[in-house]
Design a protein around this motif. Sequence first.
Motif, PDB file in Angstrom:
ATOM      1  N   SER A   4      42.564  31.834 -23.796  1.00 22.96           N
ATOM      2  CA  SER A   4      41.403  31.089 -23.337  1.00 22.96           C
ATOM      3  C   SER A   4      41.411  30.901 -21.828  1.00 22.96           C
ATOM      4  CB  SER A   4      41.345  29.734 -24.040  1.00 22.96           C
ATOM      5  OG  SER A   4      42.433  28.931 -23.618  1.00 22.96           O
ATOM      6  N   VAL A   5      42.589  30.961 -21.214  1.00 25.83           N
ATOM      7  CA  VAL A   5      42.696  30.799 -19.769  1.00 25.83           C
ATOM      8  C   VAL A   5      42.528  32.122 -19.050  1.00 25.83           C
ATOM      9  CG1 VAL A   5      44.233  30.117 -17.893  1.00 25.83           C
ATOM     10  CG2 VAL A   5      44.155  28.760 -19.990  1.00 25.83           C
ATOM     11  N   ASP A   6      43.156  33.156 -19.572  1.00 26.45           N
ATOM     12  CA  ASP A   6      43.245  34.419 -18.835  1.00 26.45           C
ATOM     13  C   ASP A   6      42.285  35.500 -19.310  1.00 26.45           C
ATOM     14  OD1 ASP A   6      46.803  33.930 -18.812  1.00 26.45           O
ATOM     15  OD2 ASP A   6      45.305  33.304 -17.342  1.00 26.45           O
ATOM     16  N   ALA A   7      41.613  35.311 -20.441  1.00 20.77           N
ATOM     17  CA  ALA A   7      40.806  36.408 -20.971  1.00 20.77           C
ATOM     18  C   ALA A   7      39.406  35.959 -21.368  1.00 20.77           C
ATOM     19  CB  ALA A   7      41.520  37.041 -22.161  1.00 20.77           C
ATOM     20  N   PRO A   8      38.530  35.694 -20.405  1.00 21.15           N
ATOM     21  CA  PRO A   8      37.135  35.417 -20.758  1.00 21.15           C
ATOM     22  C   PRO A   8      36.482  36.677 -21.321  1.00 21.15           C
ATOM     23  CG  PRO A   8      37.363  35.651 -18.391  1.00 21.15           C
ATOM     24  CD  PRO A   8      38.750  35.664 -18.949  1.00 21.15           C
ATOM     25  N   TYR A   9      35.454  36.494 -22.126  1.00 23.73           N
ATOM     26  CA  TYR A   9      34.785  37.659 -22.710  1.00 23.73           C
ATOM     27  C   TYR A   9      33.307  37.336 -22.936  1.00 23.73           C
ATOM     28  CZ  TYR A   9      35.300  35.103 -27.135  1.00 23.73           C
ATOM     29  OH  TYR A   9      35.247  34.160 -28.119  1.00 23.73           O
TER      30      TYR A   9
ATOM     31  N   VAL B 112       4.564  43.899 -16.632  1.00 28.40           N
ATOM     32  CA  VAL B 112       4.267  43.763 -15.211  1.00 28.40           C
ATOM     33  C   VAL B 112       3.575  42.422 -14.957  1.00 28.40           C
ATOM     34  CG1 VAL B 112       2.838  44.640 -13.330  1.00 28.40           C
ATOM     35  CG2 VAL B 112       4.168  46.231 -14.729  1.00 28.40           C
ATOM     36  N   GLY B 113       4.103  41.652 -14.002  1.00 28.19           N
ATOM     37  CA  GLY B 113       3.474  40.389 -13.621  1.00 28.19           C
ATOM     38  C   GLY B 113       3.839  39.200 -14.478  1.00 28.19           C
ATOM     39  N   HIS B 114       4.612  39.406 -15.553  1.00 29.75           N
ATOM     40  CA  HIS B 114       4.994  38.298 -16.432  1.00 29.75           C
ATOM     41  C   HIS B 114       6.499  38.062 -16.319  1.00 29.75           C
ATOM     42  CE1 HIS B 114       1.160  37.894 -18.746  1.00 29.75           C
ATOM     43  NE2 HIS B 114       0.993  39.112 -18.262  1.00 29.75           N
ATOM     44  N   PRO B 115       6.940  36.804 -16.104  1.00 31.75           N
ATOM     45  CA  PRO B 115       8.366  36.536 -15.891  1.00 31.75           C
ATOM     46  C   PRO B 115       9.232  37.103 -17.001  1.00 31.75           C
ATOM     47  CG  PRO B 115       7.059  34.567 -15.458  1.00 31.75           C
ATOM     48  CD  PRO B 115       6.123  35.571 -16.058  1.00 31.75           C
ATOM     49  N   VAL B 116      10.396  37.608 -16.622  1.00 31.12           N
ATOM     50  CA  VAL B 116      11.341  38.165 -17.595  1.00 31.12           C
ATOM     51  C   VAL B 116      12.720  37.569 -17.306  1.00 31.12           C
ATOM     52  CG1 VAL B 116      11.923  40.182 -16.173  1.00 31.12           C
ATOM     53  CG2 VAL B 116      12.171  40.303 -18.657  1.00 31.12           C
ATOM     54  N   ARG B 117      13.540  37.450 -18.344  1.00 29.33           N
ATOM     55  CA  ARG B 117      14.840  36.769 -18.218  1.00 29.33           C
ATOM     56  C   ARG B 117      15.936  37.646 -18.827  1.00 29.33           C
ATOM     57  NH1 ARG B 117      17.338  32.148 -21.045  1.00 29.33           N
ATOM     58  NH2 ARG B 117      18.241  30.698 -19.550  1.00 29.33           N
ATOM     59  N   LEU B 118      16.928  37.991 -17.996  1.00 33.53           N
ATOM     60  CA  LEU B 118      18.099  38.715 -18.469  1.00 33.53           C
ATOM     61  C   LEU B 118      19.207  37.703 -18.720  1.00 33.53           C
ATOM     62  CD1 LEU B 118      18.128  41.737 -15.981  1.00 33.53           C
ATOM     63  CD2 LEU B 118      16.718  41.368 -18.003  1.00 33.53           C
ATOM     64  N   LEU B 119      19.915  37.850 -19.841  1.00 39.04           N
ATOM     65  CA  LEU B 119      20.849  36.811 -20.268  1.00 39.04           C
ATOM     66  C   LEU B 119      22.204  37.411 -20.618  1.00 39.04           C
ATOM     67  CD1 LEU B 119      21.260  33.811 -21.155  1.00 39.04           C
ATOM     68  CD2 LEU B 119      20.541  34.534 -23.446  1.00 39.04           C
ATOM     69  N   CYS B 120      23.285  36.679 -20.246  1.00 39.11           N
ATOM     70  CA  CYS B 120      24.609  36.982 -20.784  1.00 39.11           C
ATOM     71  C   CYS B 120      25.291  35.663 -21.123  1.00 39.11           C
ATOM     72  CB  CYS B 120      25.444  37.832 -19.829  1.00 39.11           C
ATOM     73  SG  CYS B 120      26.062  36.963 -18.379  1.00 39.11           S
ATOM     74  N   ARG B 121      26.079  35.699 -22.199  1.00 40.89           N
ATOM     75  CA  ARG B 121      26.834  34.516 -22.637  1.00 40.89           C
ATOM     76  C   ARG B 121      28.314  34.808 -22.450  1.00 40.89           C
ATOM     77  NH1 ARG B 121      23.113  35.026 -26.938  1.00 40.89           N
ATOM     78  NH2 ARG B 121      21.477  33.435 -26.892  1.00 40.89           N
ATOM     79  N   VAL B 122      29.016  33.895 -21.790  1.00 44.73           N
ATOM     80  CA  VAL B 122      30.427  34.101 -21.452  1.00 44.73           C
ATOM     81  C   VAL B 122      31.266  33.048 -22.162  1.00 44.73           C
ATOM     82  CG1 VAL B 122      32.115  34.260 -19.599  1.00 44.73           C
ATOM     83  CG2 VAL B 122      29.769  35.033 -19.205  1.00 44.73           C
ATOM     84  N   LYS B 123      32.282  33.505 -22.875  1.00 47.20           N
ATOM     85  CA  LYS B 123      33.222  32.617 -23.566  1.00 47.20           C
ATOM     86  C   LYS B 123      34.500  32.477 -22.719  1.00 47.20           C
ATOM     87  CE  LYS B 123      30.680  32.617 -27.396  1.00 47.20           C
ATOM     88  NZ  LYS B 123      30.059  31.415 -28.002  1.00 47.20           N
ATOM     89  N   ASN B 124      35.086  31.286 -22.746  1.00 42.72           N
ATOM     90  CA  ASN B 124      36.366  31.026 -22.067  1.00 42.72           C
ATOM     91  C   ASN B 124      36.309  31.357 -20.570  1.00 42.72           C
ATOM     92  OD1 ASN B 124      37.383  30.339 -24.574  1.00 42.72           O
ATOM     93  ND2 ASN B 124      38.219  32.379 -24.946  1.00 42.72           N
ATOM     94  N   LEU B 125      35.258  30.985 -19.910  1.00 42.69           N
ATOM     95  CA  LEU B 125      35.107  31.334 -18.495  1.00 42.69           C
ATOM     96  C   LEU B 125      36.166  30.654 -17.624  1.00 42.69           C
ATOM     97  CD1 LEU B 125      33.489  32.787 -16.310  1.00 42.69           C
ATOM     98  CD2 LEU B 125      32.013  30.764 -16.161  1.00 42.69           C
TER      99      LEU B 125
END
Length: 301
Positions: free
Chosen positions: A55-60, A73-86
């Motif tokens: 949990s300390v050394d290996a986030p994923y 085109v012209g409409h907001p877009v959202r790119l997402l990533c979820r990080v565990k054990n950051l």
Amino acid sequence: MGRTHRVKSLLWLSLLHGFLFLIAGSGTEAPSESTAMDISSRHFRAEYLQEWQGSVDAPYFDPSTPRNITGLVGHPVRLLCRVKNLQNRTVSWVRHRDIHLLTVGRYTYTSDQRFEAQHKPRSEEWALRIRSPQRRDSGQYECQISTTPPIGHAVYLNIVEPETEISSGLELFIQAGSTINLTCTVRHTPEPPSSITWTHGEQIINFDSARGGISLVTEKGLKSTSRLLVQRARGSDAGVYTCGPNNAPPAAIRVHVLSGEHPAAMQQGCAKSSLDKAAALLCFLITLHMLRPFTDGYFGT
């Protein structure tokens, strides 16, 4: 003294016997108390210490996060990533096209104000928001964690714009008395068009017009279609037909209605139309096919 010496000898023999018994017992099926403790210790290290170290050394990255995003085109877009054990690592967003650093943590590192870093405290989600995206924004982006070496989660963004297409192409040649059959498809709209209007020249087409023999069938959804049927086509039905959705650009097609006595009208339509080379060749071949009955009769074949 002799008796004392015998007592000491017996004591040492007893201790030696006990030691040999322990050694012999270690090879039996029943584990000793020390063996059980050793197994328990190894289990503890495997279940707790290694997990704590990971949990300390290996986030994923959460593998369920989408890797392909389509935006308009012209409409907001959202790119997402979820990080565990950051833990104390940092999350950044990079654009692959020009290896441009866009965000670091909650801060935006680009002069393009359309890009914005988004993160809620104590959340596992790290997002890149693009206001008013354009077609040029399509491509690969990467969410990176500042490990050594860095690890990344790639996301491909495809920005599309509304489009309208008539399946018959730019030109349609039909014989008089047959049915004009046109299908219009509307794609990539924020929502299905509330209306799709057909016009012939400058005149709006209605299925209940005085001409009769006209039908319109429209189906709305992620991909909307509208089908126009004009039965028993005649010369006055020739011209430009336009499909006009209320939330997408229009598409047009030129319809030529040919009578059996005047196939030359088709040649004139080919000459006047602004076609590319492939379409012009197709037009020429169709013309030859239409002229065949006349040439066969003229040359007596």
